[in-house]
Scaffold this active site. Structure first.
Site, PDB file in Angstrom:
ATOM      1  N   GLN A   1       0.805  -1.231   0.000  1.00 60.77           N
ATOM      2  CA  GLN A   1       0.000   0.000   0.000  1.00 60.77           C
ATOM      3  C   GLN A   1       0.836   1.278   0.000  1.00 60.77           C
ATOM      4  O   GLN A   1       0.428   2.275  -0.596  1.00 60.77           O
ATOM      5  CB  GLN A   1      -1.081  -0.023   1.077  1.00 60.77           C
ATOM      6  CG  GLN A   1      -0.646  -0.290   2.468  1.00 60.77           C
ATOM      7  CD  GLN A   1      -1.492   0.524   3.436  1.00 60.77           C
ATOM      8  OE1 GLN A   1      -2.450   1.179   3.039  1.00 60.77           O
ATOM      9  NE2 GLN A   1      -1.121   0.510   4.689  1.00 60.77           N
ATOM     10  N   ILE A   2       2.028   1.278   0.590  1.00 61.06           N
ATOM     11  CA  ILE A   2       2.884   2.476   0.467  1.00 61.06           C
ATOM     12  C   ILE A   2       3.334   2.614  -0.991  1.00 61.06           C
ATOM     13  O   ILE A   2       3.303   3.703  -1.566  1.00 61.06           O
ATOM     14  CB  ILE A   2       4.106   2.432   1.408  1.00 61.06           C
ATOM     15  CG1 ILE A   2       3.664   2.464   2.875  1.00 61.06           C
ATOM     16  CG2 ILE A   2       5.046   3.616   1.133  1.00 61.06           C
ATOM     17  CD1 ILE A   2       4.803   2.312   3.878  1.00 61.06           C
TER      18      ILE A   2
ATOM     19  N   GLY B   1       9.754  -5.050   2.995  1.00 61.45           N
ATOM     20  CA  GLY B   1      10.368  -5.599   4.200  1.00 61.45           C
ATOM     21  C   GLY B   1       9.429  -6.627   4.773  1.00 61.45           C
ATOM     22  O   GLY B   1       8.373  -6.912   4.199  1.00 61.45           O
TER      23      GLY B   1
ATOM     24  N   ARG C   1      10.843  -9.821  18.387  1.00 63.58           N
ATOM     25  CA  ARG C   1      11.608  -8.834  17.609  1.00 63.58           C
ATOM     26  C   ARG C   1      12.729  -9.497  16.827  1.00 63.58           C
ATOM     27  O   ARG C   1      13.019  -9.132  15.704  1.00 63.58           O
ATOM     28  CB  ARG C   1      12.192  -7.766  18.536  1.00 63.58           C
ATOM     29  CG  ARG C   1      11.225  -6.641  18.807  1.00 63.58           C
ATOM     30  CD  ARG C   1      11.834  -5.571  19.688  1.00 63.58           C
ATOM     31  NE  ARG C   1      12.854  -4.819  18.981  1.00 63.58           N
ATOM     32  CZ  ARG C   1      14.026  -4.465  19.511  1.00 63.58           C
ATOM     33  NH1 ARG C   1      14.321  -4.798  20.744  1.00 63.58           N
ATOM     34  NH2 ARG C   1      14.896  -3.774  18.820  1.00 63.58           N
TER      35      ARG C   1
ATOM     36  N   GLN D   1      19.315  -7.609  -1.034  1.00 61.67           N
ATOM     37  CA  GLN D   1      19.067  -6.421  -1.863  1.00 61.67           C
ATOM     38  C   GLN D   1      20.293  -5.514  -1.919  1.00 61.67           C
ATOM     39  O   GLN D   1      20.544  -4.865  -2.934  1.00 61.67           O
ATOM     40  CB  GLN D   1      17.819  -5.689  -1.377  1.00 61.67           C
ATOM     41  CG  GLN D   1      16.589  -6.562  -1.631  1.00 61.67           C
ATOM     42  CD  GLN D   1      15.263  -5.888  -1.406  1.00 61.67           C
ATOM     43  OE1 GLN D   1      15.182  -4.804  -0.854  1.00 61.67           O
ATOM     44  NE2 GLN D   1      14.202  -6.542  -1.829  1.00 61.67           N
TER      45      GLN D   1
ATOM     46  N   ASN E   1      10.484  -0.911   8.030  1.00 68.25           N
ATOM     47  CA  ASN E   1      10.944  -1.014   9.420  1.00 68.25           C
ATOM     48  C   ASN E   1      11.597  -2.361   9.723  1.00 68.25           C
ATOM     49  O   ASN E   1      11.235  -3.345   9.116  1.00 68.25           O
ATOM     50  CB  ASN E   1       9.759  -0.794  10.363  1.00 68.25           C
ATOM     51  CG  ASN E   1       9.380   0.671  10.374  1.00 68.25           C
ATOM     52  OD1 ASN E   1      10.241   1.529  10.340  1.00 68.25           O
ATOM     53  ND2 ASN E   1       8.085   0.951  10.396  1.00 68.25           N
TER      54      ASN E   1
ATOM     55  N   ARG F   1       5.172  14.975  10.714  1.00 66.01           N
ATOM     56  CA  ARG F   1       4.152  14.823  11.763  1.00 66.01           C
ATOM     57  C   ARG F   1       4.339  15.891  12.839  1.00 66.01           C
ATOM     58  O   ARG F   1       3.361  16.460  13.338  1.00 66.01           O
ATOM     59  CB  ARG F   1       4.253  13.433  12.397  1.00 66.01           C
ATOM     60  CG  ARG F   1       3.688  12.321  11.529  1.00 66.01           C
ATOM     61  CD  ARG F   1       4.092  10.941  12.049  1.00 66.01           C
ATOM     62  NE  ARG F   1       3.364   9.875  11.355  1.00 66.01           N
ATOM     63  CZ  ARG F   1       3.708   8.592  11.371  1.00 66.01           C
ATOM     64  NH1 ARG F   1       4.783   8.201  12.046  1.00 66.01           N
ATOM     65  NH2 ARG F   1       2.987   7.694  10.725  1.00 66.01           N
TER      66      ARG F   1
ATOM     67  N   HIS G   1      13.667   5.701  14.047  1.00 69.32           N
ATOM     68  CA  HIS G   1      12.277   5.801  13.576  1.00 69.32           C
ATOM     69  C   HIS G   1      11.458   4.773  14.357  1.00 69.32           C
ATOM     70  O   HIS G   1      11.068   3.729  13.853  1.00 69.32           O
ATOM     71  CB  HIS G   1      12.190   5.536  12.071  1.00 69.32           C
ATOM     72  CG  HIS G   1      10.781   5.492  11.572  1.00 69.32           C
ATOM     73  ND1 HIS G   1       9.950   6.588  11.641  1.00 69.32           N
ATOM     74  CD2 HIS G   1      10.039   4.491  11.033  1.00 69.32           C
ATOM     75  CE1 HIS G   1       8.758   6.248  11.158  1.00 69.32           C
ATOM     76  NE2 HIS G   1       8.786   4.980  10.795  1.00 69.32           N
TER      77      HIS G   1
ATOM     78  N   SER H   1       0.017   3.867   7.943  1.00 70.48           N
ATOM     79  CA  SER H   1       0.025   5.117   7.176  1.00 70.48           C
ATOM     80  C   SER H   1       0.776   4.902   5.864  1.00 70.48           C
ATOM     81  O   SER H   1       1.944   4.548   5.881  1.00 70.48           O
ATOM     82  CB  SER H   1       0.677   6.232   7.992  1.00 70.48           C
ATOM     83  OG  SER H   1       1.852   5.763   8.608  1.00 70.48           O
TER      84      SER H   1
END
Length: 332
Positions: free
Chosen positions: A16-17, A90, A99, A113, A132, A163, A188, A243
């Protein structure tokens, strides 16, 4: 005279980005209204059909600046000759995942990559990592593409920067274009430090410090910071999707300012390779205030850092050092 087209790679282009980003690039938002582009879109084989659908739509939109589209699942083909690479692809963290599991998936993606970019991209290719954990993915990419100059590898913190501008503009009821020189320091992630100590607003009486105009240190040192830190989560809660529009728009801002320069007296935030400025450990990809000129960024030096800020700068650096160690442990 017409400019030669610039080849721009978008990885994860069927996501979607990617879907929000490619039309912006094709319209000239990223590189300017007079700069033709050839889009290279990469995604994974299960997304090949969707990727082809995006290519069909790009053709259907008949963008005058778009001089060609490469849509592929082959990293070598995607990276060949590219001048700008926006790494959106990603492995997203899924519920119940540790994590380290997410990190190890992303380390392997960015390792492969990196080598495709190093071998096949244009010599002075500028790389922006969006996926991310962006800072650490960029660091892995740098490690595995040693011939790409470290100054050409960056990660996206412009979204956080924008933002912060947006929150100040809403609070003061001023145009967002009149607010400048906020800073995002560090990662980030929710440990980032949105800093307004040097930010100003253009008013009829000249530029005024944000702190003076807001006149509410409790808000600036508390709710403002946490709102910017948590904004991504708030959007997921509202949209049930992350987003995309704002991420795509800020990726265009990041590359545009890097390539075309920042206005005199204005800086922006970019995740770049630390050289020890502001006592941030060297060897991390860390977000700093930067000014850009002639296609190169430089860290804005000499800004006074108060005790409150110092603690925040150190805390986000510590998180990045931990992420780096975790990423390196996945390499063995």
């Amino acid at each position: 005279m017409a400019k030669d087209p610039v080849r721009v790679l978008v990885t994860g282009a069927a996501g979607q980005i990617g879907y929000a980003l490619v039309p912006m690039i094709a319209r000239g938002v990223m590189l300017g209204a007079d700069q033709p582009v050839i889009l290279h879109m990469l995604d994974i084989p299960p997304a090949a059909e969707a990727l082809n659908g995006v290519k069909m739509e790009l053709v259907d939109a008949a963008f005058p600046l778009l001089k060609g589209v490469v849509a592929t699942t082959d990293a070598v083909e995607a990276c060949t000759g590219v001048n700008v690479a926006v790494m959106v692809g990603g492995f997203p963290r899924k519920e119940g995942m540790e994590r380290k599991d997410v990190m190890s998936k992303n380390v392997s993606i960015y390792k492969s990559q990196a080598s495709a970019l190093e071998k096949h991209a244009a010599p002075n290719c500028k790389v922006l990592v969006v996926a991310n954990p962006a800072n650490t993915n960029a660091l892995i990419l740098k490690e595995y593409a040693p011939s790409i100059p470290e100054k050409n590898i960056s990660c996206l913190t412009r979204l956080d920067h924008n933002r912060a501008l947006g929150q100040i503009s809403e609070r003061l009821n001023v145009q967002v274009s009149d607010v400048k020189n906020v800073i995002i320091w560090g990662n980030h992630s929710s440990s980032q430090y949105p800093d307004v100590n040097h930010a100003t607003v253009a008013t009829p009486a000249g530029e005024k410090p944000v702190r003076e105009l807001v006149a509410d240190d409790a808000w600036l040192n508390g709710e403002f910071i946490s709102t910017v830190q948590q904004r991504g989560a708030a959007i997921i809660k509202a949209r049930k999707l992350s987003s995309a529009l704002s991420a795509a728009s800020s990726a265009c801002d990041h590359i545009r300012d890097w390539v075309l320069g920042t206005p005199e007296g204005t800086w922006v935030s970019m995740g770049v390779y630390s050289d020890g400025s502001y006592n941030v450990p060297a060897g991390l990809i860390y977000s700093f205030p930067v000014a850009c000129k002639n296609g190169e960024w430089s860290i804005v030096q000499g800004l006074p850092i108060d005790e409150f800020s110092r603690k925040k700068l150190d805390a986000t650096a510590e998180e990045l050092s931990e992420e780096k160690a975790l990423a390196y442990s996945c390499l063995t």
